[in-house]
Enzyme design. Structure first.
Site, mmCIF file in Angstrom:
data_model
loop_
_atom_site.group_PDB
_atom_site.id
_atom_site.type_symbol
_atom_site.label_atom_id
_atom_site.label_comp_id
_atom_site.label_asym_id
_atom_site.label_seq_id
_atom_site.Cartn_x
_atom_site.Cartn_y
_atom_site.Cartn_z
ATOM 1 N N HIS A 119 0.881 -1.228 0.064
ATOM 2 C CA HIS A 119 0.137 0.042 0.007
ATOM 3 C C HIS A 119 0.890 1.238 0.007
ATOM 4 C CE1 HIS A 119 -4.271 1.424 1.601
ATOM 5 N NE2 HIS A 119 -3.483 2.348 0.885
ATOM 6 N N ILE A 121 4.159 3.886 0.780
ATOM 7 C CA ILE A 121 5.762 3.728 0.466
ATOM 8 C C ILE A 121 6.335 4.995 0.843
ATOM 9 C CG2 ILE A 121 5.359 3.992 -1.996
ATOM 10 C CD1 ILE A 121 7.588 2.130 -2.611
ATOM 11 N N ASN A 174 -1.957 2.168 6.467
ATOM 12 C CA ASN A 174 -2.286 2.822 5.190
ATOM 13 C C ASN A 174 -0.825 3.379 4.520
ATOM 14 O OD1 ASN A 174 -2.835 4.901 3.010
ATOM 15 N ND2 ASN A 174 -4.991 4.509 3.575
#
Ligand SMILES: *[C@@H]1O[C@H](CO)[C@@H](O)[C@H](O)[C@H]1NC(C)=O
Length: 239
Positions: A119, A121, A174
């Site tokens: 997801h 990075i 997230n």
């Protein structure tokens, strides 16, 4: 009289929820369309790219194949049927003709590419050797969320897995934002793993998320009670 008060209460609750949903979705914002240059589609990475990081030299690392537990059953089966694998793509803004290519993972005992669902990075540049460090949120398939740390080996276009970060404070994560090596912020996005319950978490103003500071093996929640915090990024001076 009592009945009217009751209807009034229900009506104002509905208004409140509609207004909350309207502002949460950002429908009250107006954006000017702005293109820095000619736009063209980068092909090859068609599924679930939510985040990317670009080095000063214009090398982009793009996550692909995102999925997490509270997505719908329909979405999970779409990912399975298309046999979509979690991957990190490399794209060179200085050499766009090459397109995007999936990076290979070097074999590792602590990382299984089969369960990788990336997801958010964040990267730490290594200007001398180009061996950048990548930190990636991984919604491990049928497992707990964790953050993977890789080293990019430019000579062979491979990712070497160095370690992972896990903690009981990690919910559905997230995004991550690096401060320095092994020190980063991580957004705790959702509390509920069930799709049904997460719908309520999305729609109702219940703030069950937060912001974590990860420092090596030490994790602290530094901002509590956020409603579905999504991306996290630092200013250039990292403050
Ligand atoms: C973190 O991972 C290790 C190794 O797989 C495991 O033993 C430990 O229970 C995990 N911790 C949490 C909080 O999930």
């Amino acid at each position: 009289m009592l009945r009217q008060a009751f209807y009034g209460l229900i009506l104002s609750m509905i208004f409140y929820l509609l207004f909350h949903g309207y502002t949460k979705l950002g429908l009250n914002y107006h954006f000017k369309k702005h293109y820095p240059g000619e736009c063209r589609q980068v092909t090859g990475l068609d599924y679930g790219s939510e985040d990317m990081e670009v080095t000063q030299d214009g090398l982009a690392f793009i996550t692909s194949g995102m999925d997490y537990s509270s997505n719908s059953e329909k979405y999970h089966s779409f990912i399975r049927e298309k046999n979509i694998r979690g991957t990190i793509f490399l794209y060179d803004f200085k050499n766009p003709k090459l397109g995007a290519s999936a990076l290979r993972f070097q074999p590792s005992k602590t990382f299984d590419p089969e369960t990788f669902q990336p997801h958010g990075i964040s990267l730490l540049e290594d200007k001398a050797k180009g061996e950048h460090l990548l930190y990636v949120v991984n919604h491990v398939r049928h497992g707990k969320d964790r953050v993977e740390k890789f080293k990019f080996i430019p000579r062979v276009n491979e990712l070497q897995h160095l370690r992972f970060f896990n903690d009981s404070k990690f919910l559905i994560l997230n995004d991550v934002a690096l401060i320095s090596e092994d020190k980063f912020y991580a957004s705790n996005y959702l509390f509920f793993e069930s799709h049904f319950l997460s719908l309520f978490e999305h729609l109702l103003p219940i703030p069950l998320g937060g912001l974590l500071l990860v420092d090596g093996n030490h994790v602290t929640e530094i901002v509590k009670s956020l409603h579905g915090p999504n991306g996290v990024i630092l200013s250039k001076d990292k403050r």
